[in-house]
Design an enzyme around this catalytic site. Structure first.
Site, PDB file in Angstrom:
ATOM      1  CB  SER A 131      -4.286  -6.566   4.432  1.00 29.05           C
ATOM      2  OG  SER A 131      -3.729  -5.360   3.967  1.00 29.05           O
ATOM      3  NE  ARG A 174      -2.906  -7.351  -4.177  1.00 26.03           N
ATOM      4  CZ  ARG A 174      -3.688  -7.413  -3.110  1.00 26.03           C
ATOM      5  NH1 ARG A 174      -3.173  -7.680  -1.938  1.00 26.03           N
ATOM      6  NH2 ARG A 174      -4.992  -7.212  -3.220  1.00 26.03           N
ATOM      7  CG  HIS A 202      -1.941  -0.990   1.337  1.00 24.40           C
ATOM      8  ND1 HIS A 202      -2.143  -1.756   2.467  1.00 24.40           N
ATOM      9  CD2 HIS A 202      -2.879  -1.386   0.449  1.00 24.40           C
ATOM     10  CE1 HIS A 202      -3.162  -2.580   2.266  1.00 24.40           C
ATOM     11  NE2 HIS A 202      -3.625  -2.382   1.049  1.00 24.40           N
ATOM     12  CE  LYS A 256     -11.500  -6.518   1.904  1.00 20.56           C
ATOM     13  NZ  LYS A 256     -10.200  -5.946   1.518  1.00 20.56           N
TER      14      LYS A 256
END
Ligand code: ADP
Length: 176
Positions: free
Chosen positions: A137, A99, A26, A50
């Protein structure tokens, strides 16, 4: 798209995400985007999909401390629709990190949704640094939960916060 003709060196752009917790991946996007645009607003989203480990305030506080050396980065939080937040701030460009193809597919769908909800909002995809392309993460949290070393994945300040969350004490270095 006349407004997009603005000099990118003066544009205010947003980098939204959950940042639970902020990782070196990040922060790489933050630094690269801050180096290109006039101002970068990092937006910590509440994200009801989440189940976050850190509260929005904790994530925003970590990001603010991690970016305090960058004069053109601000950190904000958003509990509602991101496009409404962007409209209120007058921001028309979003930066998102990618990514690989998996991320791209998800990010593309998101960009389509934003484009439908708020025509005129553009998304800029930035490929991650190759060092961080397997860095998620969720992986960081999984490793930290078992007491593993996340030093190569997150800054010391975040590693310390993870140790605290998982009841593993303060440990060594906690600077940014
Ligand atoms: P989300 O916004 O989907 O909850 P995250 O908070 O995990 O996702 O990430 C915010 C943004 O940062 C997304 O654009 C994501 O693709 C990007 N990102 C996450 N990890 C990395 C990384 N290792 N390198 C570059 N970008 C990343």
């Amino acid at each position: 798209m006349t407004a997009m003709r603005a000099n990118i060196g003066t544009m205010v752009v947003a980098f939204p995400g959950s940042f639970d917790p902020p990782s070196l991946g990040h922060l790489d996007i933050v630094r690269r985007a801050a180096g290109m645009f006039g101002e970068l607003l990092v937006i910590v989203a509440e994200n009801s999909r989440k189940n976050c480990l850190f509260s929005v305030a904790e994530r925003a506080d970590m990001l603010a401390r991690l970016t305090e050396d960058l004069g053109n980065v601000r950190v904000g939080t958003c509990g509602g629709l991101l496009v409404d937040f962007l409209k209120a701030e007058g921001i028309r460009l979003l930066v998102r990190g990618v990514r690989g193809p998996g991320d791209f597919s998800y990010e593309f769908d998101l960009a389509m949704a934003y484009g439908t909800l708020a025509p005129g909002i553009e998304t800029l995809f930035m490929p991650c640094d190759p060092r961080y392309f397997v860095l998620h993460s969720s992986l960081v949290k999984e490793i930290a939960a078992f007491g593993g070393d996340v030093g190569g994945m997150v800054p010391p300040l975040v590693a310390a916060a993870l140790r605290e969350k998982y009841g593993r004490g303060k440990g060594p270095a906690a600077g940014p």
